[in-house]
Design a protein around this motif. Structure first.
Motif, mmCIF file in Angstrom:
data_model
loop_
_atom_site.group_PDB
_atom_site.id
_atom_site.type_symbol
_atom_site.label_atom_id
_atom_site.label_comp_id
_atom_site.label_asym_id
_atom_site.label_seq_id
_atom_site.Cartn_x
_atom_site.Cartn_y
_atom_site.Cartn_z
ATOM 1 N N LYS A 142 36.846 28.600 41.839
ATOM 2 C CA LYS A 142 37.611 26.903 41.906
ATOM 3 C C LYS A 142 36.309 26.287 40.475
ATOM 4 O O LYS A 142 36.909 24.561 40.326
ATOM 5 N N THR A 143 35.160 26.622 40.950
ATOM 6 C CA THR A 143 33.650 26.544 40.864
ATOM 7 C C THR A 143 33.248 25.954 39.256
ATOM 8 O O THR A 143 31.901 26.020 38.935
ATOM 9 N N GLY A 144 33.544 27.502 38.972
ATOM 10 C CA GLY A 144 33.364 27.348 37.211
ATOM 11 C C GLY A 144 32.418 28.808 37.011
ATOM 12 O O GLY A 144 31.381 28.583 36.107
ATOM 13 N N ASN A 145 32.304 29.560 38.317
ATOM 14 C CA ASN A 145 30.932 30.152 38.511
ATOM 15 C C ASN A 145 31.585 31.509 38.344
ATOM 16 O O ASN A 145 32.340 31.855 38.950
ATOM 17 N N ALA A 146 30.806 32.376 38.028
ATOM 18 C CA ALA A 146 30.781 33.923 37.886
ATOM 19 C C ALA A 146 30.678 34.665 39.133
ATOM 20 O O ALA A 146 29.420 33.746 39.586
ATOM 21 N N ILE A 147 30.585 35.477 39.106
ATOM 22 C CA ILE A 147 30.282 35.725 40.788
ATOM 23 C C ILE A 147 30.367 37.141 40.666
ATOM 24 O O ILE A 147 31.043 38.719 40.077
ATOM 25 N N VAL A 148 29.626 38.261 41.812
ATOM 26 C CA VAL A 148 29.001 39.307 40.961
ATOM 27 C C VAL A 148 29.346 39.738 42.836
ATOM 28 O O VAL A 148 28.092 39.292 43.555
ATOM 29 N N LEU A 149 29.900 40.459 42.973
ATOM 30 C CA LEU A 149 30.140 41.115 44.692
ATOM 31 C C LEU A 149 29.809 42.649 45.170
ATOM 32 O O LEU A 149 30.115 43.417 44.184
ATOM 33 N N ARG A 150 29.188 42.894 46.337
ATOM 34 C CA ARG A 150 28.572 43.854 46.869
ATOM 35 C C ARG A 150 29.203 43.769 48.090
ATOM 36 O O ARG A 150 28.167 43.362 48.946
ATOM 37 N N GLY A 151 30.127 44.337 48.197
ATOM 38 C CA GLY A 151 30.025 44.460 49.782
ATOM 39 C C GLY A 151 30.052 46.017 50.138
ATOM 40 O O GLY A 151 29.055 46.975 50.025
ATOM 41 N N SER A 152 30.694 46.242 51.483
ATOM 42 C CA SER A 152 29.657 47.823 52.089
ATOM 43 C C SER A 152 30.413 49.033 51.568
ATOM 44 O O SER A 152 31.424 48.353 51.369
ATOM 45 N N ARG A 153 30.281 49.534 52.003
ATOM 46 C CA ARG A 153 30.679 51.320 51.649
ATOM 47 C C ARG A 153 32.044 51.316 53.219
ATOM 48 O O ARG A 153 32.366 51.876 51.735
ATOM 49 N N SER A 154 31.807 50.511 53.539
ATOM 50 C CA SER A 154 33.444 50.796 54.589
ATOM 51 C C SER A 154 34.101 50.484 53.691
ATOM 52 O O SER A 154 34.974 50.509 54.536
ATOM 53 N N ALA A 155 34.237 49.328 53.453
ATOM 54 C CA ALA A 155 34.966 48.409 52.714
ATOM 55 C C ALA A 155 35.542 48.822 50.806
ATOM 56 O O ALA A 155 36.528 47.986 50.970
ATOM 57 N N LEU A 156 35.206 49.689 50.752
ATOM 58 C CA LEU A 156 35.319 50.058 48.923
ATOM 59 C C LEU A 156 36.622 49.851 48.743
ATOM 60 O O LEU A 156 36.699 49.365 47.328
ATOM 61 N N SER A 157 37.476 50.747 49.742
ATOM 62 C CA SER A 157 38.713 51.467 49.178
ATOM 63 C C SER A 157 39.609 49.205 48.825
ATOM 64 O O SER A 157 40.096 49.200 47.412
ATOM 65 N N SER A 158 39.227 48.580 49.887
ATOM 66 C CA SER A 158 39.998 47.681 50.193
ATOM 67 C C SER A 158 39.581 46.643 49.336
ATOM 68 O O SER A 158 40.248 45.890 48.304
ATOM 69 N N ASN A 159 38.081 46.803 49.007
ATOM 70 C CA ASN A 159 37.627 45.695 48.164
ATOM 71 C C ASN A 159 37.694 45.835 46.602
ATOM 72 O O ASN A 159 38.143 44.753 45.840
ATOM 73 N N LEU A 160 37.945 46.917 46.402
ATOM 74 C CA LEU A 160 38.019 47.645 44.652
ATOM 75 C C LEU A 160 39.664 47.307 44.382
ATOM 76 O O LEU A 160 40.193 46.304 43.308
ATOM 77 N N ALA A 161 40.872 47.349 45.683
ATOM 78 C CA ALA A 161 42.129 46.911 45.516
ATOM 79 C C ALA A 161 42.199 45.004 45.732
ATOM 80 O O ALA A 161 42.904 44.708 44.364
ATOM 81 N N LEU A 162 41.704 44.689 45.697
ATOM 82 C CA LEU A 162 41.220 43.117 45.915
ATOM 83 C C LEU A 162 40.714 43.106 44.668
ATOM 84 O O LEU A 162 41.763 41.829 44.024
ATOM 85 N N THR A 163 39.677 43.051 44.436
ATOM 86 C CA THR A 163 39.436 42.639 42.892
ATOM 87 C C THR A 163 39.945 42.943 41.706
ATOM 88 O O THR A 163 39.868 42.006 40.407
ATOM 89 N N GLU A 164 40.814 43.887 41.374
ATOM 90 C CA GLU A 164 41.397 44.494 41.056
ATOM 91 C C GLU A 164 42.455 43.264 41.011
ATOM 92 O O GLU A 164 43.260 42.849 39.692
ATOM 93 N N CYS A 165 43.219 42.630 41.860
ATOM 94 C CA CYS A 165 43.995 41.776 42.078
ATOM 95 C C CYS A 165 43.722 39.937 41.263
ATOM 96 O O CYS A 165 44.372 40.337 40.391
ATOM 97 N N ILE A 166 42.526 39.886 41.691
ATOM 98 C CA ILE A 166 42.314 38.633 41.282
ATOM 99 C C ILE A 166 41.431 38.926 39.620
ATOM 100 O O ILE A 166 41.799 38.378 38.457
#
Length: 423
Positions: A142-166
């Motif tokens: 929304k603010t015109g920024n790129a973002i680099v996300l680094r979540g925890s090992r425990s949420a890896l599958s969830s985070n990858l699925a959400l990132t793919e949608c975005i």
């Protein structure tokens, strides 16, 4: 090993840097359309997202993670819908990029404007909560920024699925897909490399426990927007209304005990009527909340003493993130403020009082990102503040403080228009 990892990470960060330059040129309408499309993608892929989250939950349980951790990790259809709602609410917010913050004309005729612009590339390191993946990416976009996300090992599958949608939403909306990068590397070296990627990353935001935040602060050579732990207090003044006090402390402690705006310490004025104190403590105990009380509290309530664990000095500084609450009896408003000054983390502090003058004194003297009179600390949240979403809650004092919404991910530049002036 580090050189190979560095090559992979720097490759992703370079893609984000280039995408940030492209993204900064898009108008609000295009960015809002991408946010709405991201919501559609989340709902369309709900089954796959929840299945990925279930994998993470099973592994976390096998690893012996506590209930509070599992609660932060868990996604449900309701929580996914909340994320979608926040995306739509964010799309309705005014885009701060391009806002003229100030404008003035100098005696020599120069016209100077201070204008909001994106930060560039935001790096965020976070633990457990997969909703951060969506909130952080959405606010950045929304603010015109790129973002680099680094979540925890425990949420890896969830985070990858959400990132793919975005990322799918970006492609569908004609925005650069590379503006959202997820680093799937669990090694601590990945965090260290992200924090030292000067020239590629413009700011780092750590969001999680004290150890994660301290690691980022100690390792980072990139500017840090610090979020803090929430050792939050609710102080029951001698003028407090009982029904209000009960409702506020129960909500602040038990509505979602695993989040940073939950209350961790209850302070009670000694002169608040004894029967009301007994009634409140009994109510908290009956709600399944473990109470760790100071010696003064235990002596004042002998009938409950065997149900009140003795608090240690460490309890006053502990963010439990569970149904455990430290309880202290204080002799005055000054004592309550002094306790918060000694043990608070600058997050959220509340007073319950019918006397407005006493409440105003508390509000003016307590140094925290959010201070409350007759309301629960649980409102310290970007959505509840009307920001649409938040990328974290800052407890520092420079650049941003409290729930960080859209303007927290912007900086400014000066645009100077002249007619041939020289100095």
């Amino acid at each position: 090993m580090e050189s190979a990892l560095k090559e992979k990470l720097y490759g992703q960060m370079k893609l984000a840097k280039e995408a940030s330059r492209q993204l900064a040129r898009f108008k609000q309408e295009a960015k809002d359309a991408a946010l709405c499309e991201a919501g559609r993608q989340l709902l369309q892929n709900q089954t796959a997202i929840l299945a990925a989250n279930e994998q993470d939950l099973i592994k976390a349980q096998q690893d012996g993670q506590p209930a509070a951790y599992l609660e932060r990790l868990r996604l449900t259809p309701e929580r996914l819908q909340d994320l979608v709602d926040s995306l739509h609410q964010l799309a309705k917010q005014t885009d701060p990029v391009g806002e003229i913050m100030e404008r003035w004309t100098r005696p020599n005729g120069l016209v100077i404007e201070q204008i909001r612009v994106p930060l560039g590339v935001v790096g965020i390191v976070y633990e457990a909560r997969p909703n951060v993946t969506v909130d952080a990416a959405a606010i950045a976009l929304k603010t015109g920024n790129a973002i680099v996300l680094r979540g925890s090992r425990s949420a890896l599958s969830s985070n990858l699925a959400l990132t793919e949608c975005i990322r799918k939403a970006l492609v569908q909306s004609g925005l650069p897909e590379e503006a959202v990068q997820y680093l799937p590397y669990p090694d601590h070296e990945a965090v260290d490399l992200l924090c030292t990627a000067n020239g590629l990353i413009d700011v780092i935001i750590p969001r999680g426990g004290a150890s994660l935040i301290q690691r980022v602060l100690q390792k980072s050579t990139v500017a840090v927007l610090e979020t803090g732990v929430g050792n939050c207090h609710v102080y029951i003044d001698k003028t407090a209304d009982y029904d209000m006090a009960e409702a506020i402390i129960l909500n602040a402690k038990s509505s979602r005990p695993a989040v940073c705006n939950a209350a961790e310490t209850l302070l009670v004025h000694r002169s608040w009527p004894q029967d009301l104190q007994n009634r409140l403590l009994a109510k908290l105990l009956s709600a399944g909340i473990e109470l760790r009380a100071c010696e003064k509290t235990r002596l004042l309530h002998p009938a409950l003493a065997n149900r009140l664990a003795a608090a240690s000095s460490a309890d006053w500084d502990t963010e439990y993130l569970s149904l455990t609450l430290a309880v202290a009896t204080v002799d005055s408003l000054d004592d309550a403020i002094g306790h918060i000054e000694s043990h608070g983390t600058g997050h959220s502090e509340a007073i319950v009082a019918s006397d407005n003058d006493r409440a105003e004194l508390f509000l003016s003297r307590v140094d925290a990102a959010a201070v409350y009179h007759n309301a629960s600390t649980r409102f310290t949240d970007g959505g509840e503040f009307g920001f649409g979403a938040e990328i974290g809650i800052s407890t520092q004092k420079l650049h941003a403080r409290g729930p960080m919404g859209l303007t927290a991910l912007t900086t400014s530049k000066y645009v100077v228009r002249g007619s041939g002036q020289i100095r």
